[in-house]
Design an enzyme around this catalytic site. Sequence first.
Site, PDB file in Angstrom:
ATOM      1  N   SER A 187      90.094 -34.982 -16.031  1.00  0.00           N
ATOM      2  CA  SER A 187      89.459 -34.161 -15.001  1.00  0.00           C
ATOM      3  C   SER A 187      87.963 -34.145 -15.247  1.00  0.00           C
ATOM      4  O   SER A 187      87.495 -34.489 -16.345  1.00  0.00           O
ATOM      5  CB  SER A 187      90.013 -32.727 -15.089  1.00  0.00           C
ATOM      6  OG  SER A 187      89.251 -31.809 -14.333  1.00  0.00           O
ATOM      7  N   TYR A 244      92.027 -24.436 -19.097  1.00  0.00           N
ATOM      8  CA  TYR A 244      92.232 -25.782 -18.557  1.00  0.00           C
ATOM      9  C   TYR A 244      91.157 -26.728 -19.103  1.00  0.00           C
ATOM     10  O   TYR A 244      91.452 -27.852 -19.534  1.00  0.00           O
ATOM     11  CB  TYR A 244      92.176 -25.720 -17.036  1.00  0.00           C
ATOM     12  CG  TYR A 244      92.348 -27.029 -16.314  1.00  0.00           C
ATOM     13  CD1 TYR A 244      93.610 -27.531 -16.033  1.00  0.00           C
ATOM     14  CD2 TYR A 244      91.233 -27.765 -15.887  1.00  0.00           C
ATOM     15  CE1 TYR A 244      93.765 -28.733 -15.346  1.00  0.00           C
ATOM     16  CE2 TYR A 244      91.382 -28.956 -15.211  1.00  0.00           C
ATOM     17  CZ  TYR A 244      92.642 -29.437 -14.943  1.00  0.00           C
ATOM     18  OH  TYR A 244      92.793 -30.630 -14.272  1.00  0.00           O
TER      19      TYR A 244
END
Length: 235
Positions: free
Chosen positions: A130, A143
């Site tokens: 990501s 995250y």
Amino acid sequence: MSDVAVVTGAAGGIGEAAARRLAASGARCVLVDRDPRVEDVAAAIGGEAVVGDVTDPEVSQRAVVAAGDRLDLLVLNAGTNSVDKDPATLDLGRYQAVVGVNQHSVVYGLRAALPVMRRQGGGSIVVTASFASLRGVEQDPIYTMTKHAVIGLVRALSGPLAREHIRFSAVCPGLVDTPLTAAGRDRFRAAGISMLTAAEVAASVEQLLRTGEPGTELVLHAGRAPAPYVVAPIP
């Protein structure tokens, strides 16, 4: 001989799109997800489903067994967001679940797959990272932490694995229009934030699997060509 692929988090989003793309190119796919809808996706592409939670190491073992004697391509895609922003009020159950899916399952996938790839003399692995693997995202620090860990693993292992003819790399997309981001879709659009499609990310996953350089961290922006992230030297 057709390639054999295992894809985690394949009931929807990037995982489903990657599985469909690989199957269309002739690969036999084993799809893994805790969502039983993965069985419908597998049936649609002529693959096989393994229903289970990737935080359990046994699920990764089952997927590799289902692949059979070969495992050419591995997409470690399963991921989830965290709703906890402040460590002082962190729900430990939710925390352990997020770390389990985003971080531990990548290690479990490698643990199951690498013996097979080594026996056959090579393979190719892509992990879904990501933007949050390359920068701090204050909206979701847990995250962010897990995705940084994944990139650290790619950086540490890609060289040694390449010497065994196993490519290990990562895609690092920005916001992707998937079920994981559905709750914020209208808010992102209202703010003028463009989102990638799952199909766009899947195309980059396949490119890395087939021809990518080991250790590539491929950054994906909506509306821009994919570009490898260049790590700055330590001062």
